[in-house]
Design a protein around this motif. Structure first.
Motif, PDB file in Angstrom:
ATOM      1  N   TYR A   1       6.453  -6.844   4.691  1.00  0.00           N
ATOM      2  CA  TYR A   1       5.700  -6.618   3.722  1.00  0.00           C
ATOM      3  C   TYR A   1       4.274  -6.501   4.318  1.00  0.00           C
ATOM      4  O   TYR A   1       3.902  -5.322   3.726  1.00  0.00           O
ATOM      5  CB  TYR A   1       5.277  -7.895   2.625  1.00  0.00           C
ATOM      6  CG  TYR A   1       4.422  -7.699   1.894  1.00  0.00           C
ATOM      7  CD1 TYR A   1       4.334  -6.763   0.268  1.00  0.00           C
ATOM      8  CD2 TYR A   1       2.794  -8.270   1.762  1.00  0.00           C
ATOM      9  CE1 TYR A   1       3.257  -6.178  -0.355  1.00  0.00           C
ATOM     10  CE2 TYR A   1       2.180  -7.881   1.657  1.00  0.00           C
ATOM     11  CZ  TYR A   1       1.994  -6.555   0.202  1.00  0.00           C
ATOM     12  OH  TYR A   1       1.121  -6.617  -1.401  1.00  0.00           O
ATOM     13  N   LEU A   2       3.594  -6.980   5.013  1.00  0.00           N
ATOM     14  CA  LEU A   2       2.098  -6.512   5.522  1.00  0.00           C
ATOM     15  C   LEU A   2       2.585  -5.189   6.475  1.00  0.00           C
ATOM     16  O   LEU A   2       1.332  -4.503   6.918  1.00  0.00           O
ATOM     17  CB  LEU A   2       1.764  -7.318   7.084  1.00  0.00           C
ATOM     18  CG  LEU A   2       1.329  -8.289   5.619  1.00  0.00           C
ATOM     19  CD1 LEU A   2       0.113 -10.217   6.353  1.00  0.00           C
ATOM     20  CD2 LEU A   2       0.469  -8.087   4.370  1.00  0.00           C
ATOM     21  N   ARG A   3       3.288  -4.975   7.649  1.00  0.00           N
ATOM     22  CA  ARG A   3       4.215  -3.894   8.017  1.00  0.00           C
ATOM     23  C   ARG A   3       3.807  -3.145   7.837  1.00  0.00           C
ATOM     24  O   ARG A   3       3.872  -2.099   8.252  1.00  0.00           O
ATOM     25  CB  ARG A   3       5.023  -4.326   9.545  1.00  0.00           C
ATOM     26  CG  ARG A   3       6.073  -3.758  10.559  1.00  0.00           C
ATOM     27  CD  ARG A   3       6.771  -4.074  10.894  1.00  0.00           C
ATOM     28  NE  ARG A   3       6.756  -5.293  11.781  1.00  0.00           N
ATOM     29  CZ  ARG A   3       6.835  -6.203  11.328  1.00  0.00           C
ATOM     30  NH1 ARG A   3       8.837  -6.392  10.081  1.00  0.00           N
ATOM     31  NH2 ARG A   3       6.977  -7.148  12.071  1.00  0.00           N
ATOM     32  N   ASP A   4       4.915  -2.714   6.761  1.00  0.00           N
ATOM     33  CA  ASP A   4       5.140  -1.504   5.923  1.00  0.00           C
ATOM     34  C   ASP A   4       3.831  -1.367   5.513  1.00  0.00           C
ATOM     35  O   ASP A   4       3.910  -0.030   5.248  1.00  0.00           O
ATOM     36  CB  ASP A   4       6.105  -1.509   4.847  1.00  0.00           C
ATOM     37  CG  ASP A   4       7.491  -1.855   5.033  1.00  0.00           C
ATOM     38  OD1 ASP A   4       7.744  -1.718   7.007  1.00  0.00           O
ATOM     39  OD2 ASP A   4       8.541  -2.730   4.085  1.00  0.00           O
ATOM     40  N   GLY A   5       3.151  -2.204   4.516  1.00  0.00           N
ATOM     41  CA  GLY A   5       1.993  -1.482   4.369  1.00  0.00           C
ATOM     42  C   GLY A   5       1.025  -1.049   5.491  1.00  0.00           C
ATOM     43  O   GLY A   5       0.041  -0.464   4.762  1.00  0.00           O
ATOM     44  N   ILE A   6       0.888  -1.141   6.884  1.00  0.00           N
ATOM     45  CA  ILE A   6       0.249  -0.533   7.902  1.00  0.00           C
ATOM     46  C   ILE A   6       0.856   0.370   7.848  1.00  0.00           C
ATOM     47  O   ILE A   6      -0.008   1.666   8.231  1.00  0.00           O
ATOM     48  CB  ILE A   6      -0.066  -2.000   8.662  1.00  0.00           C
ATOM     49  CG1 ILE A   6      -1.404  -3.231   8.282  1.00  0.00           C
ATOM     50  CG2 ILE A   6      -0.980  -1.655   9.972  1.00  0.00           C
ATOM     51  CD1 ILE A   6      -0.641  -4.689   9.618  1.00  0.00           C
ATOM     52  N   LEU A   7       1.621   0.596   7.633  1.00  0.00           N
ATOM     53  CA  LEU A   7       2.343   2.176   8.810  1.00  0.00           C
ATOM     54  C   LEU A   7       2.322   2.406   7.489  1.00  0.00           C
ATOM     55  O   LEU A   7       1.990   4.387   7.611  1.00  0.00           O
ATOM     56  CB  LEU A   7       3.588   1.981   8.955  1.00  0.00           C
ATOM     57  CG  LEU A   7       4.246   0.599  10.445  1.00  0.00           C
ATOM     58  CD1 LEU A   7       6.034   0.908  10.416  1.00  0.00           C
ATOM     59  CD2 LEU A   7       3.053   1.455  10.951  1.00  0.00           C
ATOM     60  N   ASP A   8       2.239   2.299   6.004  1.00  0.00           N
ATOM     61  CA  ASP A   8       2.189   3.380   5.233  1.00  0.00           C
ATOM     62  C   ASP A   8       1.065   3.983   4.399  1.00  0.00           C
ATOM     63  O   ASP A   8       0.515   4.440   2.937  1.00  0.00           O
ATOM     64  CB  ASP A   8       3.301   3.029   3.506  1.00  0.00           C
ATOM     65  CG  ASP A   8       3.169   1.866   3.098  1.00  0.00           C
ATOM     66  OD1 ASP A   8       1.494   1.882   2.705  1.00  0.00           O
ATOM     67  OD2 ASP A   8       3.681   1.977   2.446  1.00  0.00           O
ATOM     68  N   GLY A   9      -0.104   3.327   5.535  1.00  0.00           N
ATOM     69  CA  GLY A   9      -1.553   3.134   4.435  1.00  0.00           C
ATOM     70  C   GLY A   9      -1.733   2.215   3.425  1.00  0.00           C
ATOM     71  O   GLY A   9      -3.080   2.268   3.044  1.00  0.00           O
ATOM     72  N   THR A  10      -1.164   1.926   2.826  1.00  0.00           N
ATOM     73  CA  THR A  10      -1.727   0.901   1.291  1.00  0.00           C
ATOM     74  C   THR A  10      -2.580  -0.157   2.845  1.00  0.00           C
ATOM     75  O   THR A  10      -3.700  -0.973   1.887  1.00  0.00           O
ATOM     76  CB  THR A  10      -0.762   0.281   1.412  1.00  0.00           C
ATOM     77  OG1 THR A  10       0.313   0.821   0.554  1.00  0.00           O
ATOM     78  CG2 THR A  10      -0.919  -1.424   0.562  1.00  0.00           C
ATOM     79  N   PHE A  11      -2.688  -0.915   3.696  1.00  0.00           N
ATOM     80  CA  PHE A  11      -3.525  -1.271   4.530  1.00  0.00           C
ATOM     81  C   PHE A  11      -4.460  -0.716   5.543  1.00  0.00           C
ATOM     82  O   PHE A  11      -3.833  -0.738   6.550  1.00  0.00           O
ATOM     83  CB  PHE A  11      -3.401  -2.596   5.238  1.00  0.00           C
ATOM     84  CG  PHE A  11      -2.430  -3.787   3.695  1.00  0.00           C
ATOM     85  CD1 PHE A  11      -2.917  -4.143   2.904  1.00  0.00           C
ATOM     86  CD2 PHE A  11      -1.244  -4.236   3.923  1.00  0.00           C
ATOM     87  CE1 PHE A  11      -2.471  -4.846   1.994  1.00  0.00           C
ATOM     88  CE2 PHE A  11      -0.653  -4.517   2.958  1.00  0.00           C
ATOM     89  CZ  PHE A  11      -1.532  -5.090   1.474  1.00  0.00           C
ATOM     90  N   PRO A  12      -4.894   0.415   5.031  1.00  0.00           N
ATOM     91  CA  PRO A  12      -5.804   1.005   5.872  1.00  0.00           C
ATOM     92  C   PRO A  12      -6.152   0.045   7.224  1.00  0.00           C
ATOM     93  O   PRO A  12      -6.621  -0.654   7.401  1.00  0.00           O
ATOM     94  CB  PRO A  12      -7.388   1.798   5.615  1.00  0.00           C
ATOM     95  CG  PRO A  12      -7.094   1.520   4.314  1.00  0.00           C
ATOM     96  CD  PRO A  12      -6.001   0.056   3.608  1.00  0.00           C
ATOM     97  N   ALA A  13      -6.168   0.547   8.748  1.00  0.00           N
ATOM     98  CA  ALA A  13      -6.481   1.089   9.664  1.00  0.00           C
ATOM     99  C   ALA A  13      -7.766  -0.014   9.932  1.00  0.00           C
ATOM    100  O   ALA A  13      -8.692   1.211   9.191  1.00  0.00           O
ATOM    101  CB  ALA A  13      -6.432   1.247  11.222  1.00  0.00           C
ATOM    102  N   GLY A  14      -7.734  -1.006  10.428  1.00  0.00           N
ATOM    103  CA  GLY A  14      -9.707  -1.525  10.030  1.00  0.00           C
ATOM    104  C   GLY A  14     -10.416  -2.070   8.881  1.00  0.00           C
ATOM    105  O   GLY A  14     -11.484  -2.854   9.061  1.00  0.00           O
ATOM    106  N   GLN A  15      -9.400  -1.768   8.247  1.00  0.00           N
ATOM    107  CA  GLN A  15      -9.482  -2.992   6.566  1.00  0.00           C
ATOM    108  C   GLN A  15      -9.241  -3.934   6.714  1.00  0.00           C
ATOM    109  O   GLN A  15      -8.115  -4.193   7.567  1.00  0.00           O
ATOM    110  CB  GLN A  15      -9.638  -1.954   5.708  1.00  0.00           C
ATOM    111  CG  GLN A  15      -9.930  -0.811   5.365  1.00  0.00           C
ATOM    112  CD  GLN A  15     -11.295  -1.294   4.777  1.00  0.00           C
ATOM    113  OE1 GLN A  15     -11.689  -1.626   4.386  1.00  0.00           O
ATOM    114  NE2 GLN A  15     -12.468   0.011   6.226  1.00  0.00           N
ATOM    115  N   PRO A  16      -9.484  -4.874   5.914  1.00  0.00           N
ATOM    116  CA  PRO A  16      -9.370  -6.835   6.241  1.00  0.00           C
ATOM    117  C   PRO A  16      -8.236  -6.635   5.288  1.00  0.00           C
ATOM    118  O   PRO A  16      -7.080  -5.953   3.895  1.00  0.00           O
ATOM    119  CB  PRO A  16     -10.193  -7.206   5.045  1.00  0.00           C
ATOM    120  CG  PRO A  16     -10.894  -6.535   4.530  1.00  0.00           C
ATOM    121  CD  PRO A  16     -11.039  -5.155   4.999  1.00  0.00           C
TER     122      PRO A  16
END
Length: 246
Positions: free
Chosen positions: A16-31
Motif C-alpha cells: 500500500y505504501l509502496r504504491d502510494g510513493i510510486l504514484d505520488g499519493t505520498f510525495p517524496a519528502g513528506q511524512p
C-alpha cells in the motif's frame, strides 16, 4: 466479489505504501501516515506496521528520522548533489578533483603496510600478496554535511629505486604530483558500482537503513596503461549522482 488478499498484513501495508510513493499519493519528502494510523487502518498491531516499513527501508523507499517520523523517498526524484568525476591539473601543476570540493581528513592519514588481495592485485597487475602502502581517511566537506571514505594503495614495486624506498609517499591527491615528479605521465580510469554498506561504513557515512554505497575505484596509470596506484571511494548512494564528461 473481489478476491480476498491472502498476503500477510505487513506485506499488504508495504504494498500500500509502496504504491502510494510510486504514484505520488505520498510525495517524496513528506511524512507517511503514522504507525498508529496504519495499525488502525489495517487492523493490526504497531509491530506489524514496523515490519512492513522495514521492507520499504530495505528498498530505499522510506527514511525514518528520529523524533519526526517516517518519510517517503521517491526513486524518480533528482538527487541533492551532482559530483563531476575526474582529475585535472591546475595551472600551478597541482592535481585537483573535478568536483572542486575541498575535502578535509578527519584525522591525518597514516601509511600502513597491507598485502595485496587477489582482486586488487589483478587490477594493479602485481603478484597477490605484494606489500603496498595503504592510507585510510574519512573525509568531510561543507561543514560535515558531505562525507566519503577514501583509501589509497601504492605497491612497493612501483617505488623501487626511488626515494620512496626509504620513506612513505604522500596519499592522494598529493600522490599524483609525487608520481609525476618521478617522470610518469599520468592518466586515470574509474570504475563505479553499487553495493550495500558494511556496518562500520554505514556508521561512518551516517547512512540510513536501506541506503546503498557508490563504490568508485580510481586507477592512476602511466604510459602503456601501467597501473601505479589504486584508490577506493565509498560515497552515500541516496542523494548523490556522479557525472562524467565524455
Amino acid at each position: 466479489m473481489p478476491p480476498k488478499n491472502t498476503q500477510p498484513k505487513y506485506r499488504q501495508i508495504a504494498d500500500y505504501l509502496r504504491d502510494g510513493i510510486l504514484d505520488g499519493t505520498f510525495p517524496a519528502g513528506q511524512p507517511l501516515p503514522s504507525e498508529e494510523a496504519l495499525a488502525k487502518q489495517f487492523g493490526v498491531t504497531r509491530p506489524t506496521v514496523r515490519q512492513g516499513l522495514s521492507e520499504l527501508r530495505a528498498s530505499g523507499l522510506v527514511e525514518a528520522i528520529m523524533g519526526r517520523g517516517t518519510f517517503a523517498r521517491s526513486p524518480h526524484s533528482r538527487p541533492s548533489h551532482t559530483r563531476p568525476r575526474g582529475v585535472r591539473r591546475a595551472p600551478d601543476g597541482r592535481y585537483i578533483e573535478a568536483d572542486g570540493i575541498r575535502w578535509t581528513d578527519t584525522e591525518p592519514p597514516v601509511a600502513t603496510r597491507t598485502d595485496a588481495p587477489l582482486a586488487l592485485a589483478d587490477l594493479l597487475r602485481i603478484p597477490p600478496g605484494e606489500p603496498m602502502f595503504t592510507y585510510d581517511a574519512l573525509q568531510t566537506a561543507d561543514h560535515g554535511r558531505l562525507r566519503q571514505l577514501h583509501r589509497t594503495y601504492v605497491p612497493f614495486s612501483i617505488l623501487a629505486d626511488t626515494k620512496y624506498e626509504e620513506e612513505a609517499p604522500p596519499s592522494a591527491p598529493e600522490l599524483y604530483s609525487a608520481l609525476s615528479d618521478l617522470g610518469h605521465e599520468l592518466h586515470f580510469t574509474e570504475y563505479v558500482r553499487t553495493r550495500m554498506p558494511l556496518p562500520d561504513q554505514a556508521q561512518a557515512l551516517r547512512l540510513a537503513d536501506g541506503v546503498p554505497l557508490l563504490h568508485v575505484i580510481r586507477m592512476t596509470l602511466a604510459e602503456a596503461d601501467k597501473p601505479l596506484a589504486l584508490e577506493e571511494f565509498h560515497l552515500p548512494g541516496d542523494e548523490l549522482e556522479l557525472s562524467f564528461r565524455l
